[in-house]
Design an enzyme around this catalytic site. Structure first.
Site, PDB file in Angstrom:
ATOM      1  N   CYS A 244      -2.536   4.619   8.741  1.00 49.86           N
ATOM      2  CA  CYS A 244      -2.664   4.509   7.755  1.00 49.86           C
ATOM      3  C   CYS A 244      -3.968   4.345   7.568  1.00 49.86           C
ATOM      4  CB  CYS A 244      -1.866   2.750   7.450  1.00 49.86           C
ATOM      5  SG  CYS A 244      -2.464   2.456   5.918  1.00 49.86           S
TER       6      CYS A 244
ATOM      7  N   ASP B 285      -2.370  13.845   9.064  1.00 51.60           N
ATOM      8  CA  ASP B 285      -2.463  15.080   9.962  1.00 51.60           C
ATOM      9  C   ASP B 285      -1.651  15.223  10.819  1.00 51.60           C
ATOM     10  OD1 ASP B 285      -4.570  13.621  11.885  1.00 51.60           O
ATOM     11  OD2 ASP B 285      -5.415  12.628  10.360  1.00 51.60           O
TER      12      ASP B 285
ATOM     13  N   GLU C 278      18.371  -6.618 -11.128  1.00 53.94           N
ATOM     14  CA  GLU C 278      17.537  -5.411  -9.707  1.00 53.94           C
ATOM     15  C   GLU C 278      17.429  -5.989  -8.433  1.00 53.94           C
ATOM     16  OE1 GLU C 278      13.012  -5.736 -12.481  1.00 53.94           O
ATOM     17  OE2 GLU C 278      14.050  -7.200 -11.095  1.00 53.94           O
TER      18      GLU C 278
HETATM   19  C1  GLA Z   1      -5.202  -0.635   2.552  1.00 49.76           C
HETATM   20  C2  GLA Z   1      -3.954  -0.126   2.771  1.00 49.76           C
HETATM   21  C3  GLA Z   1      -2.606  -1.052   2.679  1.00 49.76           C
HETATM   22  C4  GLA Z   1      -2.382  -2.397   2.815  1.00 49.76           C
HETATM   23  C5  GLA Z   1      -4.061  -2.993   3.060  1.00 49.76           C
HETATM   24  C6  GLA Z   1      -4.963  -4.221   3.571  1.00 49.76           C
HETATM   25  O1  GLA Z   1      -5.572  -0.722   2.375  1.00 49.76           O
HETATM   26  O2  GLA Z   1      -3.536   0.854   3.301  1.00 49.76           O
HETATM   27  O3  GLA Z   1      -1.830  -0.652   2.254  1.00 49.76           O
HETATM   28  O4  GLA Z   1      -2.127  -2.592   4.126  1.00 49.76           O
HETATM   29  O5  GLA Z   1      -6.019  -2.159   3.081  1.00 49.76           O
HETATM   30  O6  GLA Z   1      -6.770  -4.478   3.428  1.00 49.76           O
END
Ligand code: GLA
Length: 728
Positions: free
Chosen positions: A524, A532, A612
C-alpha cells in the site's frame, strides 16, 4: 531452443515473437528486430545513407554511412557518437564519459537468471533460458553484461544489465537503464499511466513527437503520478488487433521511461531507474546490477499483451503461499473507524462482519504508539494501551474465537517527529543537515538504506507478528521522499541514496516475508502509489487506491488492468456517501466492482440495513464461488469506462467453459435501446446457458452480436452475467 546463436546473430524466440540482434564486423551489437516471427535474418532492414552531423566511429574508416547515431543499437552508450538517449553513462576520474561497447563473448544458460538484492521474474529450468552477452570498452576495461530471460510459453523476454568495473580506477555510473529498445520502422504511439493520489493509472495515448518524451518518478516510490509500465503501439491498435509492445519495470523507486523519436523517424525506448536521481560509484572489481524490465509484443492488440503480463506477474513474480491461493475476504477498519477505536469497537465490527461471512478483520492505522491522529506515533511499533487495554493477544484471541483471522497495518519506513523513536534516533530520519526537512502528512522518512534502521524495523515488526496470531500485514507508505541525504554516505556518493533506499526496502521485505511465510502481505502507498511489479514479488496484492468510490474505481482498475493481474488489486466495498467523493452507488454495483480484485469491505457492517446485510452475505457467497474464475481466468476489458457510459469486463476460465461478465451502467437514458456488449474468448463451437434465466446463446451470437446489458433504472446499475458452456 528459445535462444540460438548463428554467425554472431542472436535469435530469441518465444511462441509468437522473435527478438534478434547481431554483433557486426566491428563488434557493435545492433538491434535487428522485435516482432512477429519472420524466419530470417533481419539485417536487410538496416540500410543508412551518409547523414551529415551523425559522425562515424574511427574504425569505420571511409564509410560515412556507418554511424552509431543512426543505426539501431542494443544498449546505447554515452559519448561515442550516438546523440540519442543513452542506456548507460559512466564518468571517469578525468571527467570524461565515453563508453565504446563492443562485443566480447556470449553464453546461453538454462533457466532464468536472478538479480542479487532485486526482485525479478523466476522460472523453472525448463520454462526459460538466459542469454548473456558481454560487451567491453577496451580503453577503460568496463564491461556491460546484457542479460535476457526468454520464456517461450509466456511470450516474455526479460532484460537486465550488469556493469562491471574491470579497470584500475573507480568510475561513477550516471545512468544505467534496464532496457534499451530501438524500433527503426513504423508509426508508433505510446500509452503511459498517469494520475495522482485517489486517481491512479489513467491511460494516456499520444502519437510520438520528434524529440524525447518521458514518464518518470523522482519521489522515491514508483508513484501515483506515473507508473513504471509503458505501451508502444502502432496507429490504430485496439484491444483486439494491431501491433503493440509492453514493458514493465520490476522496481519500486524513482524510475524513468523515455522515448525518443529521432531525426530518421526511428523510435528508441529506454527504461530503468531515474537517471535524474541516480549515480553510483563503482570501484575496481565491483559490479552494479540494474533492476529488471519485462517485455512482450504482439500483433493481436492490447488484450493479448495484458494476458501475458497478468500471467508472468501472477505466476513468475508473485511468490509465497498466497500466490495461487484464494485470498481471504477481509474487512479493513480504516473507513469504518479511522483513528477512533478501542478493543470493544473492533470486536463489535468483527462480530457483525463474521455473521455476514467475512474471513478476516484488519486493524488499520491507529493501534500503536500515541497514534490518535496522523501527527504522531510512526516508528513506535508497540500497542497503544489506551485503545487496546488488554493488548493484542486478547483482541486477536476474541477475533479468532469468532472464526475470523486477524490482520494489522504498519508503515515501517516512516517516522513521526512526535515519537519515542524520533526522540531516541532523530538521526535515522532522512533530512539534509542544516535545513528544515519537507514534511508529508506531518511525517519524515526513515533512512532504510542503513542496516541498523532495517534491523530495528525487522525486530519491531517481528515482535508484533510473534505476539499474537496475525495472518496479514498491510504495508503502507504515505508520502513522497525528498531531502535525499544519508549520514552514512560520503558527499560524493549521496546520489546513490534513492537506489539504496529501494534496495533497503527489498532487503527488509525479503527478511520479513521469509521469516513469516504464512502471513499475507498487502502492499500500500496511500492507495496505489507503489503499485509495481517489484512490490508484487513480496506482496501478492496491493491496495489499488485510497479512492473507494466504485465509479472512480472502474476507471482506476481499468488502467491498472493493462499490466497487473486482478488478484493483485486490493479492492473493497465502502460506505455511501463515499468518503472521497460523496457519491452514493448501490451496494450491488459497489460489490461487482470490488470483486475485480482481492475482495473485501471498508465499512462498519453493523451500520448497514438488514437488506444490505443480506446483500453482503450474497456477495461473499458469490465471491467464494467466482473467486477462482476471477483470479485464474483470463480478464477482458469489454468497454472503456473513460469513453463509454458503462464499464464492463469479463472473466473466462482456461477451458472457456465458464464466463462471468460484471460491471456497471453509469447512467440511465430514457427511451433508449439496450446496449449490446460483445463477449470475447468463448469457445466458438459451444452454446452457453445464462444462469439468471436459463436462456441459451451460441458463442457466435455472444461474440458477434453480443448480450444486451440489463434494463437500467437509476444510475450506477450493476451488470452481472454468468454463463456456462453446455455439454452437448
Ligand atoms: C493510507 C492507506 C489507507 C489507510 C491510511 C491510514 O492512506 O492507503 O488505506 O491505511 O493510510 O493512515
Amino acid at each position: 531452443m528459445a535462444v540460438r546463436i548463428e554467425n554472431e546473430t542472436f535469435y530469441l524466440e518465444t511462441e509468437n515473437t522473435l527478438y534478434q540482434m547481431k554483433a557486426d564486423c566491428r563488434g557493435v551489437l545492433k538491434h535487428l528486430w522485435y516482432g512477429a516471427k519472420t524466419g530470417q535474418d533481419m539485417e536487410y532492414l538496416l540500410e543508412y545513407p551518409d547523414v551529415a552531423f551523425s559522425g562515424n566511429p574511427y574504425d569505420a574508416g571511409r564509410d560515412r554511412t556507418y554511424s552509431l547515431d543512426t543505426m539501431p543499437l542494443e544498449y546505447a552508450a554515452e559519448g561515442v557518437g550516438d546523440f540519442r538517449l543513452s542506456a548507460v553513462t559512466v564518468r571517469y576520474e578525468d571527467g570524461t564519459s565515453a563508453l565504446d561497447l563492443r562485443y566480447e563473448s556470449s553464453r546461453i544458460v538454462p533457466g532464468k537468471y536472478s538479480i542479487p538484492g532485486l526482485p525479478a521474474v523466476y522460472a523453472d529450468e525448463d520454462e526459460a533460458q538466459t542469454l548473456e552477452i558481454c560487451l567491453k570498452d577496451a580503453v577503460s576495461g568496463i564491461r556491460v553484461i546484457l542479460k535476457y530471460g526468454v520464456m517461450p510459453e509466456c511470450d516474455i523476454i526479460t532484460r537486465s544489465a550488469v556493469i562491471e568495473n574491470n579497470g584500475g580506477h573507480p568510475v561513477v555510473i550516471d545512468r544505467a537503464h534496464s532496457l534499451c529498445l530501438d524500433i527503426p520502422y513504423g508509426q508508433w504511439e505510446w500509452v503511459h499511466f498517469h494520475g495522482r493520489h485517489l486517481k491512479e493509472r489513467t491511460p494516456e495515448r499520444r502519437p510520438l513527437f520528434h524529440g524525447v518524451q518521458q514518464s518518470a518518478s523522482g519521489r522515491g516510490i514508483s508513484s501515483h503520478h506515473q507508473n513504471p509500465t509503458v505501451l508502444l503501439c502502432e496507429e490504430g491498435c485496439t484491444e483486439t488487433s494491431g501491433t503493440c509492445i509492453g514493458a514493465a519495470l520490476v522496481y519500486s523507486g524513482c524510475f524513468q521511461t523515455q522515448i525518443e523519436y529521432d531525426q530518421l523517424n526511428q523510435t528508441r525506448l529506454v527504461m530503468g531507474s531515474n537517471s535524474e536521481r541516480f549515480s553510483w560509484e563503482l570501484a575496481p572489481g565491483e559490479r552494479f546490477y540494474t533492476p529488471e524490465a519485462v517485455l512482450s509484443m504482439t500483433d493481436a492488440g492490447f488484450e493479448t499483451l495484458s494476458h501475458r503480463f497478468h500471467r508472468v506477474i501472477r505466476e513468475h513474480i508473485c511468490r509465497g503461499k498466497y500466490k495461487r491461493m484464494e485470498r481471504p475476504v477481509l474487512l479493513n477498519s480504516w473507513e469504518a473507524a479511522y483513528f477512533d477505536f478501542d478493543e470493544e469497537k473492533l470486536v463489535e465490527i468483527a462480530r457483525g462482519a463474521a455473521e455476514l461471512g467475512v474471513d478476516m478483520l484488519v486493524m488499520d492505522d491507529g493501534w500503536f504508539g500515541h497514534r490518535d491522529n496522523d501527527e504522531a506515533g510512526l516508528g513506535d511499533w508497540y500497542v497503544n494501551r489506551f485503545k487496546l487495554a488488554s493488548g493484542l493477544e486478547s483482541l486477536v484471541g476474541r477475533i479468532n474465537a469468532m472464526g475470523m483471522d486477524f490482520g494489522i497495518w504498519f508503515e515501517p519506513e516512516m517516522i513521526s517527529e512526535d515519537s519515542d523513536l524520533f526522540r531516541a534516533h532523530s538521526e535515522w530520519a532522512i533530512r539534509i543537515p542544516g535545513r528544515d526537512p519537507v514534511r508529508g502528512r506531518y511525517q519524515l522518512v526513515l533512512d532504510i538504506s542503513r542496516a541498523d534502521v532495517r534491523d530495528y524495523l525487522f525486530e519491531a515488526v517481528s515482535r508484533i507478528l510473534n505476539s499474537a496470531n496475525i495472518a496479514y500485514v498491510k504495508w503502507d507508505f504515505n508520502r513522497s521522499v525528498s531531502d535525499w541525504y544519508s549520514e552514512l554516505l560520503p558527499a560524493d556518493r549521496q546520489g546513490e541514496m534513492p537506489h539504496r533506499f529501494v534496495l533497503g526496502l527489498y532487503d527488509l521485505l525479503e527478511r520479513l516475508t521469509q521469516a513469516f511465510p504464512d502471513v499475507l502481505f498487502e502492499g500500500c502507498c496511500g492507495g496505489g502509489g507503489r503499485f509495481d511489479a517489484g512490490i508484487l514479488y513480496y506482496c501478492p496484492q496491493i491496495w489499488c487506491s485510497d479512492d473507494t468510490d466504485a465509479y472512480e474505481r472502474t476507471q482506476i482498475q481499468y488502467g491498472t488492468s493493462f499490466f497487473y493481474p486482478v488478484s493483485s488489486v486490493g479492492s473493497h466495498v465502502s460506505a455511501v456517501p463515499n468518503h472521497q467523493t460523496g457519491r452514493s452507488i448501490p451496494i450491488r454495483s459497489r460489490s461487482v466492482t470490488a470483486m475485480a480484485g482481492s475482495f473485501g469491505y471498508e465499512l462498519d457492517v453493523n451500520r448497514l440495513t438488514e437488506e444490505e446485510k443480506e446483500d453482503v452475505k450474497a456477495q461473499i457467497r458469490a465471491f467464494k464461488e467466482y473467486g477462482p474464475l476471477i483470479h485464474n481466468g483470463k480478464y477482458y476489458r469489454l468497454s472503456n469506462p473513460f469513453e463509454e457510459q458503462y464499464a464492463v469486463w469479463e472473466y473466462v476460465s482456461a477451458d472457456a467453459g465458464q464466463i462471468l461478465v460484471q460491471g456497471m451502467i453509469f447512467r440511465t437514458e430514457p427511451n433508449s435501446v439496450r446496449s449490446l456488449i460483445r463477449l470475447r474468448g468463448l469457445d466458438p463451437q459451444k452454446n452457453y446457458r445464462l444462469r439468471e434465466d436459463g436462456s441459451i446463446y451460441s458463442a457466435g451470437a455472444l461474440m458477434n452480436a453480443g448480450i444486451p446489458l440489463p434494463k437500467a433504472w437509476g444510475d450506477y446499475v450493476p451488470v452481472e452475467f454468468y454463463l456456462e458452456a453446455i455439454e452437448e
